[in-house]
Write a protein that holds these residues in place. Sequence first.
Motif, PDB file in Angstrom:
ATOM      1  N   ARG A 184       0.838  -1.213   0.000  1.00  0.00           N
ATOM      2  CA  ARG A 184       0.000   0.000   0.000  1.00  0.00           C
ATOM      3  C   ARG A 184       0.868   1.256   0.000  1.00  0.00           C
ATOM      4  NH1 ARG A 184      -5.099   1.819  -1.156  1.00  0.00           N
ATOM      5  NH2 ARG A 184      -5.196   3.873  -0.245  1.00  0.00           N
ATOM      6  N   THR A 185       1.978   1.234   0.726  1.00  0.00           N
ATOM      7  CA  THR A 185       2.835   2.417   0.784  1.00  0.00           C
ATOM      8  C   THR A 185       3.437   2.734  -0.579  1.00  0.00           C
ATOM      9  OG1 THR A 185       4.649   1.008   1.546  1.00  0.00           O
ATOM     10  CG2 THR A 185       3.417   2.204   3.235  1.00  0.00           C
ATOM     11  N   ASP A 242       0.634   4.263  -2.644  1.00  0.00           N
ATOM     12  CA  ASP A 242       0.384   5.620  -2.134  1.00  0.00           C
ATOM     13  C   ASP A 242       1.474   6.585  -2.601  1.00  0.00           C
ATOM     14  OD1 ASP A 242      -1.907   4.755  -0.887  1.00  0.00           O
ATOM     15  OD2 ASP A 242      -1.044   4.732   1.125  1.00  0.00           O
ATOM     16  N   ALA A 243       2.737   6.124  -2.577  1.00  0.00           N
ATOM     17  CA  ALA A 243       3.839   6.987  -3.007  1.00  0.00           C
ATOM     18  C   ALA A 243       3.721   7.318  -4.491  1.00  0.00           C
ATOM     19  CB  ALA A 243       5.180   6.316  -2.721  1.00  0.00           C
TER      20      ALA A 243
END
Length: 96
Positions: A15-16, A19-20
Amino acid sequence: MAGSEREPAEVRIPRTALDAMAAALSVRTVAMRTWPDGIEWMYPMGAWDDPHLEVALMPGGDEVWLRMSTDRASVAVWTIQQWWVFAGELPEAPPG
């Protein structure tokens, strides 16, 4: 890679990382590198040395390929419609 039949692959995108990439796209801070096969991959600016999501828009505009920098052999294929849904959920970029 391009033009060849691909086997379905499981690509785990943290997810990170997604998101990035969304943040980088929303403020237009995306870098690009062209691979030896001619495919141009986009990734968040300044993230090359860290695990990151890479995105390639395929010629013809029908598919978007996604892969993690930690496993470039596995590619997830999104339809252009899936990509536009994702892009439509991004926050508005500041005036530039």
